[in-house]
Write a protein that holds these residues in place. Structure first.
Motif, PDB file in Angstrom:
ATOM      1  N   ILE A  59       0.855  -1.184   0.000  1.00  0.00           N
ATOM      2  CA  ILE A  59       0.000   0.000   0.000  1.00  0.00           C
ATOM      3  C   ILE A  59       0.892   1.235   0.000  1.00  0.00           C
ATOM      4  O   ILE A  59       1.799   1.357   0.823  1.00  0.00           O
ATOM      5  CB  ILE A  59      -0.927   0.030   1.241  1.00  0.00           C
ATOM      6  N   PHE A  60       0.624   2.144  -0.934  1.00  0.00           N
ATOM      7  CA  PHE A  60       1.400   3.376  -1.080  1.00  0.00           C
ATOM      8  C   PHE A  60       0.498   4.589  -0.910  1.00  0.00           C
ATOM      9  O   PHE A  60      -0.645   4.576  -1.370  1.00  0.00           O
ATOM     10  CB  PHE A  60       2.001   3.479  -2.491  1.00  0.00           C
ATOM     11  N   THR A  61       1.023   5.636  -0.295  1.00  0.00           N
ATOM     12  CA  THR A  61       0.373   6.937  -0.373  1.00  0.00           C
ATOM     13  C   THR A  61       0.708   7.490  -1.760  1.00  0.00           C
ATOM     14  O   THR A  61       1.645   7.001  -2.419  1.00  0.00           O
ATOM     15  CB  THR A  61       0.904   7.910   0.696  1.00  0.00           C
ATOM     16  N   PRO A  62       0.009   8.511  -2.237  1.00  0.00           N
ATOM     17  CA  PRO A  62       0.359   9.084  -3.538  1.00  0.00           C
ATOM     18  C   PRO A  62       1.821   9.544  -3.622  1.00  0.00           C
ATOM     19  O   PRO A  62       2.487   9.318  -4.633  1.00  0.00           O
ATOM     20  CB  PRO A  62      -0.615  10.252  -3.691  1.00  0.00           C
ATOM     21  N   ALA A  63       2.350  10.131  -2.563  1.00  0.00           N
ATOM     22  CA  ALA A  63       3.752  10.585  -2.566  1.00  0.00           C
ATOM     23  C   ALA A  63       4.712   9.396  -2.619  1.00  0.00           C
ATOM     24  O   ALA A  63       5.725   9.425  -3.331  1.00  0.00           O
ATOM     25  CB  ALA A  63       4.037  11.446  -1.338  1.00  0.00           C
ATOM     26  N   GLU A  64       4.410   8.341  -1.875  1.00  0.00           N
ATOM     27  CA  GLU A  64       5.249   7.142  -1.900  1.00  0.00           C
ATOM     28  C   GLU A  64       5.213   6.487  -3.287  1.00  0.00           C
ATOM     29  O   GLU A  64       6.233   6.023  -3.787  1.00  0.00           O
ATOM     30  CB  GLU A  64       4.778   6.135  -0.853  1.00  0.00           C
ATOM     31  N   TRP A  65       4.022   6.456  -3.900  1.00  0.00           N
ATOM     32  CA  TRP A  65       3.881   5.862  -5.230  1.00  0.00           C
ATOM     33  C   TRP A  65       4.721   6.630  -6.245  1.00  0.00           C
ATOM     34  O   TRP A  65       5.411   6.046  -7.050  1.00  0.00           O
ATOM     35  CB  TRP A  65       2.412   5.834  -5.643  1.00  0.00           C
ATOM     36  N   ARG A  66       4.645   7.969  -6.184  1.00  0.00           N
ATOM     37  CA  ARG A  66       5.424   8.786  -7.115  1.00  0.00           C
ATOM     38  C   ARG A  66       6.913   8.522  -6.936  1.00  0.00           C
ATOM     39  O   ARG A  66       7.642   8.339  -7.902  1.00  0.00           O
ATOM     40  CB  ARG A  66       5.124  10.269  -6.904  1.00  0.00           C
ATOM     41  N   ALA A  67       7.379   8.462  -5.711  1.00  0.00           N
ATOM     42  CA  ALA A  67       8.794   8.188  -5.450  1.00  0.00           C
ATOM     43  C   ALA A  67       9.181   6.803  -5.956  1.00  0.00           C
ATOM     44  O   ALA A  67      10.249   6.626  -6.554  1.00  0.00           O
ATOM     45  CB  ALA A  67       9.086   8.309  -3.954  1.00  0.00           C
ATOM     46  N   PHE A  68       8.315   5.826  -5.764  1.00  0.00           N
ATOM     47  CA  PHE A  68       8.585   4.474  -6.238  1.00  0.00           C
ATOM     48  C   PHE A  68       8.709   4.456  -7.758  1.00  0.00           C
ATOM     49  O   PHE A  68       9.656   3.889  -8.316  1.00  0.00           O
ATOM     50  CB  PHE A  68       7.467   3.529  -5.784  1.00  0.00           C
ATOM     51  N   VAL A  69       7.767   5.087  -8.455  1.00  0.00           N
ATOM     52  CA  VAL A  69       7.774   5.101  -9.920  1.00  0.00           C
ATOM     53  C   VAL A  69       8.999   5.838 -10.445  1.00  0.00           C
ATOM     54  O   VAL A  69       9.676   5.367 -11.365  1.00  0.00           O
ATOM     55  CB  VAL A  69       6.465   5.710 -10.468  1.00  0.00           C
ATOM     56  N   VAL A  70       9.318   6.988  -9.871  1.00  0.00           N
ATOM     57  CA  VAL A  70      10.488   7.764 -10.314  1.00  0.00           C
ATOM     58  C   VAL A  70      11.758   6.932 -10.131  1.00  0.00           C
ATOM     59  O   VAL A  70      12.597   6.842 -11.029  1.00  0.00           O
ATOM     60  CB  VAL A  70      10.579   9.104  -9.561  1.00  0.00           C
ATOM     61  N   ASN A  71      11.906   6.292  -8.981  1.00  0.00           N
ATOM     62  CA  ASN A  71      13.097   5.478  -8.728  1.00  0.00           C
ATOM     63  C   ASN A  71      13.136   4.241  -9.620  1.00  0.00           C
ATOM     64  O   ASN A  71      14.207   3.814 -10.037  1.00  0.00           O
ATOM     65  CB  ASN A  71      13.182   5.085  -7.258  1.00  0.00           C
ATOM     66  N   ALA A  72      11.970   3.669  -9.902  1.00  0.00           N
ATOM     67  CA  ALA A  72      11.923   2.508 -10.807  1.00  0.00           C
ATOM     68  C   ALA A  72      12.367   2.916 -12.203  1.00  0.00           C
ATOM     69  O   ALA A  72      13.114   2.189 -12.865  1.00  0.00           O
ATOM     70  CB  ALA A  72      10.520   1.919 -10.836  1.00  0.00           C
ATOM     71  N   ARG A  73      11.936   4.060 -12.663  1.00  0.00           N
ATOM     72  CA  ARG A  73      12.330   4.544 -13.989  1.00  0.00           C
ATOM     73  C   ARG A  73      13.824   4.832 -14.054  1.00  0.00           C
ATOM     74  O   ARG A  73      14.447   4.706 -15.094  1.00  0.00           O
ATOM     75  CB  ARG A  73      11.543   5.812 -14.342  1.00  0.00           C
ATOM     76  N   ASP A  74      14.394   5.225 -12.935  1.00  0.00           N
ATOM     77  CA  ASP A  74      15.831   5.500 -12.874  1.00  0.00           C
ATOM     78  C   ASP A  74      16.654   4.231 -12.695  1.00  0.00           C
ATOM     79  O   ASP A  74      17.865   4.291 -12.540  1.00  0.00           O
ATOM     80  CB  ASP A  74      16.151   6.469 -11.734  1.00  0.00           C
ATOM     81  N   GLY A  75      15.989   3.063 -12.661  1.00  0.00           N
ATOM     82  CA  GLY A  75      16.699   1.796 -12.530  1.00  0.00           C
ATOM     83  C   GLY A  75      16.937   1.341 -11.113  1.00  0.00           C
ATOM     84  O   GLY A  75      17.677   0.386 -10.878  1.00  0.00           O
ATOM     85  N   GLU A  76      16.324   2.004 -10.153  1.00  0.00           N
ATOM     86  CA  GLU A  76      16.525   1.647  -8.750  1.00  0.00           C
ATOM     87  C   GLU A  76      15.970   0.259  -8.424  1.00  0.00           C
ATOM     88  O   GLU A  76      16.495  -0.458  -7.595  1.00  0.00           O
ATOM     89  CB  GLU A  76      15.851   2.686  -7.859  1.00  0.00           C
ATOM     90  N   PHE A  77      14.881  -0.133  -9.109  1.00  0.00           N
ATOM     91  CA  PHE A  77      14.232  -1.410  -8.859  1.00  0.00           C
ATOM     92  C   PHE A  77      14.171  -2.202 -10.150  1.00  0.00           C
ATOM     93  O   PHE A  77      13.945  -1.650 -11.210  1.00  0.00           O
ATOM     94  CB  PHE A  77      12.800  -1.210  -8.339  1.00  0.00           C
ATOM     95  N   ASP A  78      14.334  -3.500 -10.049  1.00  0.00           N
ATOM     96  CA  ASP A  78      14.163  -4.373 -11.204  1.00  0.00           C
ATOM     97  C   ASP A  78      12.734  -4.885 -11.177  1.00  0.00           C
ATOM     98  O   ASP A  78      12.378  -5.696 -10.337  1.00  0.00           O
ATOM     99  CB  ASP A  78      15.157  -5.544 -11.144  1.00  0.00           C
ATOM    100  N   LEU A  79      11.904  -4.380 -12.065  1.00  0.00           N
ATOM    101  CA  LEU A  79      10.485  -4.720 -12.064  1.00  0.00           C
ATOM    102  C   LEU A  79      10.154  -5.891 -12.980  1.00  0.00           C
ATOM    103  O   LEU A  79       8.998  -6.166 -13.229  1.00  0.00           O
ATOM    104  CB  LEU A  79       9.663  -3.497 -12.465  1.00  0.00           C
ATOM    105  N   THR A  80      11.174  -6.610 -13.457  1.00  0.00           N
ATOM    106  CA  THR A  80      10.890  -7.735 -14.350  1.00  0.00           C
ATOM    107  C   THR A  80      10.791  -9.018 -13.566  1.00  0.00           C
ATOM    108  O   THR A  80      11.189  -9.147 -12.459  1.00  0.00           O
ATOM    109  CB  THR A  80      11.992  -7.886 -15.412  1.00  0.00           C
TER     110      THR A  80
END
Length: 80
Positions: A59-80
């Protein structure tokens, strides 16, 4: 060996409600069929494993979700 039980305590600062996700409108997290599904519920974003819908959801707040997506796009997380 004696059995013991532990009670899981919420994390310090955990201020998210216990959302009812049973009637959530789950959508694929990718353009096609993906392994992750998301739902928007009561102002929060829930994410779950599409292959195991009964498993716990994040469960994410909107701010947490935005941070997660931004970091995922920057390669912080492997979403595959």
């Amino acid at each position: 060996m004696a059995e013991s039980t532990t009670t899981q305590q919420p994390f310090a600062g955990w201020d998210k409600p216990d959302l009812d996700l049973s009637k959530a409108d789950w959508q694929s997290g990718t353009q096609g069929a993906g392994d992750v599904q998301i739902a928007f519920v009561e102002g929060f974003i829930a994410m779950r494993n599409a292959g195991k819908p009964g498993s716990p959801s994040l469960i994410f707040t909107p701010a947490e979700w935005r941070a997660f997506v931004v970091n995922a796009r920057d390669g912080e997380f492997d979403l595959t």
